[in-house]
Design an enzyme around this catalytic site. Structure first.
Site, short mmCIF file in Angstrom:
data_model
loop_
_atom_site.label_atom_id
_atom_site.label_comp_id
_atom_site.label_asym_id
_atom_site.label_seq_id
_atom_site.Cartn_x
_atom_site.Cartn_y
_atom_site.Cartn_z
N ASN A 88 9.42 -1.46 5.32
CA ASN A 88 10.66 -2.25 5.49
C ASN A 88 11.91 -1.51 5.03
O ASN A 88 13.00 -1.75 5.52
CB ASN A 88 10.54 -3.63 4.84
N GLU A 189 5.78 -2.42 -7.46
CA GLU A 189 6.73 -3.45 -7.05
C GLU A 189 6.06 -4.18 -5.91
O GLU A 189 5.92 -3.65 -4.81
CB GLU A 189 8.06 -2.79 -6.64
N CYS A 223 11.37 -7.70 0.24
CA CYS A 223 10.59 -8.30 -0.84
C CYS A 223 11.44 -9.20 -1.72
O CYS A 223 10.90 -10.06 -2.43
CB CYS A 223 9.92 -7.21 -1.67
N GLU A 398 12.36 0.23 -11.45
CA GLU A 398 12.87 1.38 -10.70
C GLU A 398 14.39 1.36 -10.70
O GLU A 398 15.01 0.31 -10.85
CB GLU A 398 12.34 1.35 -9.26
#
Length: 418
Positions: A88, A189, A223, A398
């Site tokens: 994505n 993640e 997400c 991150e």
């Protein structure tokens, strides 16, 4: 300093080639070209950020309890890092990890998503041009049939010291099991199920604008995009009406290379089928389709931006991550009820809420069980800020000053006999 300079050059080359890189994303992913251009700028920013952080990996000198000792703390690269990324954000999910890894002094093996390998290879070409040595940034594309086997090798090979993965919670759990055999450092993640709460005190127009941006970016395939809208009863009808009008007025389904397009295709037919399944389930239990609700006439992977009302917490669309252009709205009465619904999920990546009440803002921001909170904001990702979740949404962070720590080991040195 040398790593910093090479990362900085890589960043500059990305910016010089941003149009071509964006076109690669649109061609293999389908997202509108304007969004792809935004992703490239965002991607490059991680290389710039970590080029700067590379020179700030500071250790410590700790006051010792014995006079004849000195205590030092060193930070050293963890080693080879395996980077497994999703389709994505085929560029940004790589640079967010690789920038930190290379800044720390690690080498990387990137396994891009089987749907979008070209972005990873294009980054590799620019890494070569930037002077990053052969063998430092490595790409291993593979077919869908080979993905599980390649992932297992990366997670079990003793030469790999670190796994960084972005993707579904289900896949993350499999990789965690593989990595446990050699006790690798892991950051993940994983899936989200973001709530978007609109309280009676909210500015409804601002909330609608934030909802549109959060839900329909990349056709709902992010997400951190909103998966559940919780709207307080006092403004529920006004919000739904204005949200529907905004969807119909501002969103346009089309080819990603068409400048007017805001909604490209979904990644594959399986993704479309999941959206259809969630809508069918909701309608069968009493939900109403306010706008959208079916595949678009453009083709099998295109779907109309959809808004549902009269939604309950028993429906699939409020229990699972849809990953598509579906916005289900639940009406609630009290703040406590909204927080309870929001926190009922076993994941916690992002959460959003709109309120003009300062006391309520503090309470809800602290109570939401997520790693990232947007208060009166629908888009929250930024290179300076720590990105990651709690519960089954993952491990580690991150970006930001914290992101480089994922690729560093802390070594304690006791210097005696002084």
């Amino acid at each position: 300093q040398e790593r910093s300079a090479r990362l900085r050059r890589w960043y500059e080359l990305m910016m010089e080639n941003k149009e071509e890189l964006a076109r690669i994303i649109t061609a293999e992913n389908g997202k509108p070209l304007k969004e792809a251009q935004g992703e490239i700028v965002y991607s490059a920013s991680f290389l710039e950020w970590f080029a700067e952080e590379a020179r700030r990996i500071y250790g410590d000198v700790i006051p010792a309890s014995a006079k004849d000792r000195r205590v030092l703390v060193l930070k050293q690269p963890v080693g080879v890092a395996a980077i497994i990324t999703p389709w994505n954000f085929p560029s940004a999910m790589i640079t967010r990890k690789v920038g930190a890894a290379l800044a720390a002094g690690c080498t990387v093996v990137v396994k891009p998503a089987e749907d979008t390998p070209l972005s990873a290879l294009a980054l590799g070409e620019l890494a070569n041009q930037a002077g990053i040595p052969a063998g430092v940034y490595n790409v291993v594309p593979c077919s869908r049939q080979q993905t599980a086997a390649v992932g297992e090798v990366l997670c079990t090979d003793p030469l790999v010291s670190k796994i960084s993965f972005t993707g579904s919670t289900a896949t993350g759990k499999i990789l965690l099991k593989h990595a446990a055999g050699t006790v690798k450092r892991v950051s993940m993640e994983l899936g989200g199920h973001a709530p978007f709460i609109v309280f009676d005190s909210a500015n409804v127009d601002q909330a609608v604008a934030g909802a549109l941006a959060s839900k329909y970016r990349n056709s709902g395939q992010t997400c951190v995009c909103t998966n559940r809208f919780l709207v307080q009863k006092g403004i529920h009808d006004e919000f739904v009406e204005k949200f529907a009008k905004a969807i119909e007025k501002e969103l346009r389904v089309g080819n990603g290379f068409d400048a007017k397009t805001t909604q490209g295709p979904l990644i594959n037919e399986k993704a479309v089928e999941k959206v259809e399944k969630h809508i069918k389930d909701a309608v069968s239990q009493g939900a109403s389709i306010v706008t959208g609700g079916k595949r678009h006439s453009l083709g099998k992977n295109f779907f109309e931006p959809t808004l549902l009302s009269n939604v309950t917490t028993k429906m699939l669309c409020t229990q699972e991550e849809t990953f598509g252009p579906l916005a289900p709205v639940i009406k609630f009465d009290t703040e406590a009820e909204a927080v309870a619904i929001a926190n009922a999920a076993n994941v916690g990546l992002a959460g959003y809420f709109y309120s003009q009440d300062p006391a309520q803002i503090w309470r809800v921001a602290e109570q939401l069980e997520v790693g990232m909170v947007g208060v009166n904001e629908g888009i929250i990702s930024s290179v300076e800020c720590p990105f990651g979740g709690v519960k089954e949404s993952g491990l580690g962070r991150e970006g930001s000053k914290y992101g480089i720590d994922e690729y560093l080991e802390i070594k304690y040195v006791c210097f005696g006999g002084l």
